[in-house]
Design an enzyme around this catalytic site. Structure first.
Site, PDB file in Angstrom:
ATOM      1  N   LYS A 189       0.871  -1.187   0.000  1.00  0.00           N
ATOM      2  CA  LYS A 189       0.000   0.000   0.000  1.00  0.00           C
ATOM      3  C   LYS A 189       0.901   1.229   0.000  1.00  0.00           C
ATOM      4  O   LYS A 189       1.441   1.630   1.023  1.00  0.00           O
ATOM      5  CB  LYS A 189      -0.875  -0.006   1.261  1.00  0.00           C
ATOM      6  CG  LYS A 189      -2.215   0.715   1.121  1.00  0.00           C
ATOM      7  CD  LYS A 189      -2.153   2.186   0.776  1.00  0.00           C
ATOM      8  CE  LYS A 189      -1.987   3.069   1.993  1.00  0.00           C
ATOM      9  NZ  LYS A 189      -1.864   4.501   1.610  1.00  0.00           N
ATOM     10  N   CYS A 297      13.816  10.896   6.482  1.00  0.00           N
ATOM     11  CA  CYS A 297      13.700  10.374   7.853  1.00  0.00           C
ATOM     12  C   CYS A 297      14.985  10.601   8.644  1.00  0.00           C
ATOM     13  O   CYS A 297      14.937  10.797   9.846  1.00  0.00           O
ATOM     14  CB  CYS A 297      13.318   8.909   7.841  1.00  0.00           C
ATOM     15  SG  CYS A 297      14.429   7.890   6.881  1.00  0.00           S
ATOM     16  N   GLU A 397       9.659  16.147  14.936  1.00  0.00           N
ATOM     17  CA  GLU A 397      10.062  15.972  13.542  1.00  0.00           C
ATOM     18  C   GLU A 397       9.227  16.912  12.676  1.00  0.00           C
ATOM     19  O   GLU A 397       8.008  16.821  12.644  1.00  0.00           O
ATOM     20  CB  GLU A 397       9.836  14.526  13.100  1.00  0.00           C
ATOM     21  CG  GLU A 397      10.272  14.329  11.658  1.00  0.00           C
ATOM     22  CD  GLU A 397      10.096  12.896  11.183  1.00  0.00           C
ATOM     23  OE1 GLU A 397       8.988  12.369  11.294  1.00  0.00           O
ATOM     24  OE2 GLU A 397      11.092  12.328  10.686  1.00  0.00           O
TER      25      GLU A 397
HETATM   26  P1  NAP Z   1       2.395   8.493   7.342  1.00  0.00           P
HETATM   27  O1  NAP Z   1       1.386   9.542   7.353  1.00  0.00           O
HETATM   28  O2  NAP Z   1       2.667   7.747   8.585  1.00  0.00           O
HETATM   29  O3  NAP Z   1       1.949   7.485   6.181  1.00  0.00           O
HETATM   30  C1  NAP Z   1       2.712   6.366   5.827  1.00  0.00           C
HETATM   31  C2  NAP Z   1       1.811   5.326   5.215  1.00  0.00           C
HETATM   32  O4  NAP Z   1       0.873   4.826   6.188  1.00  0.00           O
HETATM   33  C3  NAP Z   1       0.958   5.843   4.069  1.00  0.00           C
HETATM   34  O5  NAP Z   1       0.897   4.841   3.081  1.00  0.00           O
HETATM   35  C4  NAP Z   1      -0.362   6.071   4.750  1.00  0.00           C
HETATM   36  O6  NAP Z   1      -1.454   6.124   3.908  1.00  0.00           O
HETATM   37  C5  NAP Z   1      -0.437   4.889   5.667  1.00  0.00           C
HETATM   38  N1  NAP Z   1      -1.385   5.006   6.764  1.00  0.00           N
HETATM   39  C6  NAP Z   1      -1.938   6.134   7.285  1.00  0.00           C
HETATM   40  N2  NAP Z   1      -2.746   5.811   8.326  1.00  0.00           N
HETATM   41  C7  NAP Z   1      -2.696   4.469   8.476  1.00  0.00           C
HETATM   42  C8  NAP Z   1      -3.280   3.532   9.389  1.00  0.00           C
HETATM   43  N3  NAP Z   1      -4.080   3.916  10.397  1.00  0.00           N
HETATM   44  N4  NAP Z   1      -2.983   2.222   9.251  1.00  0.00           N
HETATM   45  C9  NAP Z   1      -2.155   1.805   8.279  1.00  0.00           C
HETATM   46  N5  NAP Z   1      -1.575   2.634   7.387  1.00  0.00           N
HETATM   47  C10 NAP Z   1      -1.833   3.949   7.480  1.00  0.00           C
HETATM   48  O7  NAP Z   1       3.816   9.024   6.875  1.00  0.00           O
HETATM   49  P2  NAP Z   1       4.136   9.939   5.642  1.00  0.00           P
HETATM   50  O8  NAP Z   1       3.623  11.303   5.957  1.00  0.00           O
HETATM   51  O9  NAP Z   1       3.735   9.295   4.376  1.00  0.00           O
HETATM   52  O10 NAP Z   1       5.729   9.924   5.660  1.00  0.00           O
HETATM   53  C11 NAP Z   1       6.465  10.740   6.489  1.00  0.00           C
HETATM   54  C12 NAP Z   1       6.970  10.007   7.719  1.00  0.00           C
HETATM   55  O11 NAP Z   1       7.675   8.840   7.332  1.00  0.00           O
HETATM   56  C13 NAP Z   1       7.949  10.800   8.542  1.00  0.00           C
HETATM   57  O12 NAP Z   1       7.621  10.740   9.897  1.00  0.00           O
HETATM   58  C14 NAP Z   1       9.285  10.133   8.287  1.00  0.00           C
HETATM   59  O13 NAP Z   1      10.227  10.261   9.288  1.00  0.00           O
HETATM   60  C15 NAP Z   1       8.890   8.732   8.080  1.00  0.00           C
HETATM   61  N6  NAP Z   1       9.890   8.023   7.298  1.00  0.00           N
HETATM   62  C16 NAP Z   1      10.707   7.140   7.948  1.00  0.00           C
HETATM   63  C17 NAP Z   1      11.686   6.457   7.260  1.00  0.00           C
HETATM   64  C18 NAP Z   1      12.578   5.475   7.956  1.00  0.00           C
HETATM   65  O14 NAP Z   1      13.150   4.654   7.295  1.00  0.00           O
HETATM   66  N7  NAP Z   1      12.712   5.510   9.246  1.00  0.00           N
HETATM   67  C19 NAP Z   1      11.819   6.648   5.883  1.00  0.00           C
HETATM   68  C20 NAP Z   1      10.979   7.558   5.245  1.00  0.00           C
HETATM   69  C21 NAP Z   1      10.002   8.218   5.983  1.00  0.00           C
HETATM   70  P3  NAP Z   1      -1.893   7.567   3.358  1.00  0.00           P
HETATM   71  O15 NAP Z   1      -0.904   7.864   2.321  1.00  0.00           O
HETATM   72  O16 NAP Z   1      -3.228   7.410   2.822  1.00  0.00           O
HETATM   73  O17 NAP Z   1      -1.849   8.504   4.514  1.00  0.00           O
END
Ligand code: NAP
Ligand code: MG
Length: 497
Positions: A189, A297, A397
Site C-alpha cells: 500500500k 527520515c 520531527e
Molecule cells: P504516514 O502519514 O505515517 O503514512 C505512511 C503510510 O501509512 C501511508 O501509506 C499512509 O497512507 C499509511 N497510513 C496512514 N494511516 C494508516 C493507518 N491507520 N494504518 C495503516 N496505514 C496507514 O507518513 P508519511 O507522511 O507518508 O511519511 C512521512 C513520515 O515517514 C515521517 O515521519 C518520516 O520520518 C517517516 N519516514 C521514515 C523512514 C525510515 O526509514 N525511518 C523513511 C521515510 C520516511 P496515506 O498515504 O493514505 O496517509
C-alpha cells in the site's frame, strides 16, 4: 528557469491512462469503483487518476497473495533469483521513466530521482535477488546424546508493506525485495501522495515474470492501510512512515499478533567539533537537512556546533542554504524541490512562525519563493537559532527544510543534549579526533552514526531506529530475520537418548 526536462512519451501515456489495483496479476478497478487523483506538488495540478482501494479490495489482494504463496515459497531458490534479477533489470531499463514519475508525483529534482533514487532501488533489488540461494539454517550441538538438531528458515506467508511518499521507489523495493527473496507474497500500500511509481513497479514485476498474486498493489488512503494491518491472514506488516501511524499499526496488529517492523521518524543530531574540517562539515550539514527539502527520515535537523566555531560554521551553512536553487524538479537547475503538499507546507510554516514567536532567531530562509513558483509548495531552506532544547523546533520531527542550530561547550554536554530525544534514528559527528569519534559513536543513541560523512546507505548495511524511531532492521542480512520464521527440528538418531 532552464528548459524543462522533456517527459518521455511513455510517461505521458502512463499519466493519461487510468490505473487499477494490481491483484492476482491483473489491473482491476476498486470494488466500489472509487478513484482518487494524485497531484504535482510543483504546480498543484492533477497528474493522474488511480483506483482507491477499500477493505473489500484489501481482502481480495490478501486472498490473491495467500493463493500464490505455496507455489512461490516452493520455487527453487535459483529460479526465484532469476526472476528477481529480471525485475531488477527491468527497473534499470526503465529508470528514466520511473524517475520522471517520481519527480512529477513527489516533486524532487529529476537528477536526484534518477541518479540517487532509481540507482539505489536497482542496487537493492540486485542485492535481494542474491539472497534466495543464501538463506540457511544451523545445526546445534545439544547437550543430550543421540540427536541431530537443526533449524530451517521458512517464509512467513502473506506480508503487508505500507510505505511513505518521500522516496516512493526505494521505500517500495526495500520491502518488495526481501519479502519476495524469502519466499513470501506481498500486498503493498503506497502513500496516497505518490502512488504512481509503485504502479509502474507492479507493471515491471509482471513483465519480469513475477507470478500473479506474488506482488499485489492496493493504492488508496490510510483506511486501506488499516484494513491490511488488521487482516487475519497477514503474517507480517512492514511499515515506514510517521511514528503516530506506527503506533496505530502496532495496536492493530495486537489482535492478530502479526509480526511488525517499523521505520519511523527522527530528529537526528549532527555534531560539529571545532577540530573538524569545518568547510566539509558545513557542506555536509547543509545537505543533511535540506536534501529532499528536509523530507528525509534521517534529516540532520538539529545542528550542534562547538561554541568557539559556532558563528563561523553557522554562517557557512547559512550561505550554502541561501545559494540552493529552489524550483520544480523538471528544471535541471533545481537543487531543492517543493514540499509534498499544501498541508505539509502549512505545517512546516507553522513550526517556523511559532518558533519565532517563542524567541527563535531566523538566520536564513523562512519564506516561500514567489513568481512562477507561487502555485507550488515551495519553501526556502530555513535556519533558526536561539531555540530552547525543549521547544517543538528542537524536539519534534518537522519533515521540512528547517534546521535548528545550537552551540555546545563539551563532549559530555552534547552527548546528553543529542540523546535527549524520544527518537533515535541517525546521528552525525564531525571531528578529526579519532578516539573522540569512537566515543561519540558508542555514546549516541541512534540506529546509525555517520562519522565525517552523512546520509550514506548500502544494501548490505542494516538500517533502523531505536526508541520511537522504530523497531527492527531493514537492509543487510538482518532484514531476512524480519521476513522469515525459524523452525527447530529434533531428530532422534541414537538409542541412548
Ligand atoms: P504516514 O502519514 O505515517 O503514512 C505512511 C503510510 O501509512 C501511508 O501509506 C499512509 O497512507 C499509511 N497510513 C496512514 N494511516 C494508516 C493507518 N491507520 N494504518 C495503516 N496505514 C496507514 O507518513 P508519511 O507522511 O507518508 O511519511 C512521512 C513520515 O515517514 C515521517 O515521519 C518520516 O520520518 C517517516 N519516514 C521514515 C523512514 C525510515 O526509514 N525511518 C523513511 C521515510 C520516511 P496515506 O498515504 O493514505 O496517509
Ligand atoms: Mg503527488
Amino acid at each position: 528557469m532552464h528548459a524543462p526536462i522533456a517527459l518521455a512519451p511513455a510517461v505521458s501515456a502512463f499519466l493519461a491512462r487510468g490505473h487499477g489495483l494490481l491483484i492476482n496479476g491483473e489491473w482491476i478497478a476498486a470494488a466500489d469503483g472509487a478513484t482518487f487523483t494524485t497531484f504535482n506538488p510543483a504546480t498543484g495540478a492533477p497528474l493522474a487518476k488511480v483506483a482507491r482501494a477499500n477493505a473489500a479490495d484489501v481482502d481480495r489482494a490478501v486472498a490473491a497473495a495467500q493463493a500464490a504463496f505455496p507455489a512461490w515459497a516452493a520455487i527453487m531458490p535459483a529460479e526465484r533469483e532469476r526472476i528477481m534479477r529480471r525485475f531488477a533489470d527491468r527497473v534499470n531499463d526503465q529508470r528514466t521513466e520511473l524517475a520522471q514519475l517520481e519527480t512529477l508525483d513527489n516533486g524532487k529534482p529529476y537528477n536526484v530521482a534518477f541518479n540517487v533514487e532509481t540507482n539505489v532501488a536497482v542496487g537493492q533489488l540486485h542485492y535481494y535477488a542474491g539472497w534466495p540461494t543464501k538463506l540457511t539454517g544451523e545445526t546445534y550441538a545439544v547437550s543430550s546424546p543421540g540427536f541431530h538438531v537443526y533449524t530451517r528458515r521458512e517464509p512467513l506467508g502473506v506480508c503487508a508493506a505500507i510505505t511513505p511518499w518521500n522516496y516512493s521507489i526505494v521505500m517500495a523495493v526495500q520491502k518488495i525485495g526481501p519479502a519476495l527473496a524469502c519466499g513470501n507474497t506481498l500486498v503493498l500500500k503506497p502513500a496516497e501522495q505518490t502512488p504512481l511509481t509503485a504502479l509502474r513497479l507492479g507493471e515491471l514485476a509482471l513483465e519480469a515474470g513475477v507470478p500473479p498474486g506474488v506482488l499485489n498493489i492496493v493504492t488508496g488512503f490510510g483506511d486501506a492501510g488499516a484494513a491490511l494491518t488488521r487482516h487475519p491472514a497477514v503474517a507480517k506488516v512492514a511499515f515506514t512512515g510517521s511514528t503516530e501511524v506506527g503506533r496505530a499499526i502496532m495496536r492493530a496488529a495486537a489482535d492478530t499478533l502479526a509480526h511488525v517492523s517499523l521505520e519511523l521518524g527522527g530528529k537526528s543530531p549532527l555534531i560539529i567539533f571545532a577540530d573538524a574540517d569545518l568547510d566539509a562539515a558545513a557542506e555536509a550539514a547543509t545537505w543533511a537537512i535540506f536534501a529532499n527539502s528536509g523530507q528525509n527520515c534521517v534529516a540532520g535537523s538539529r545542528l550542534f556546533i562547538e561554541r568557539p566555531v559556532f558563528e563561523r560554521v553557522l554562517a557557512g551553512v547559512a550561505e550554502r542554504a541561501a545559494a540552493l536553487t529552489v524550483g520544480p524538479g523538471l528544471d535541471p537547475a533545481s537543487m531543492i524541490g517543493p514540499l509534498i503538499s499544501a498541508a505539509q507546507l502549512e505545517r512546516v510554516q507553522q513550526y517556523i512562525a511559532y518558533g519565532q514567536r517563542d524567541g527563535a532567531r531566523l538566520v536564513v530562509g523562512g519564506s516561500r519563493p514567489g513568481g512562477a513558483l507561487a502555485a507550488g509548495y515551495f519553501l526556502q531552506p530555513t535556519i533558526l537559532t536561539d531555540v530552547a532544547d525543549t521547544a517543538p523546533l528542537a524536539t519534534e520531527e518537522i519533515f521540512g527544510p528547517v534546521l535548528a542550530a545550537f552551540a555546545f561547550d563539551s563532549e559530555a554536554e552534547v552527548i546528553a543534549r543529542a540523546n535527549a530525544s524520544v527518537f533515535g534514528l541517525a546521528a552525525g559527528v564531525w571531528t578529526n579526533h579519532l578516539a573522540r569519534a569512537h566515543r561519540m559513536a558508542a555514546a549516541l543513541r541512534a540506529g546509525v552514526v555517520w562519522i565525517n560523512t552523512y546520509d550514506w546507505f548500502d544494501p548490505a548495511v542494516p538500517f533502523g531506529g531505536v526508541g520511537q524511531s522504530g523497531q527492527g532492521r531493514e537492509l543487510g542480512r538482518q532484514v531476512m530475520d524480519l521476513y522469515t520464521e525459524l523452525k527447530s527440528v529434533w531428530v532422534r538418531i541414537g538409542d541412548s537418548a
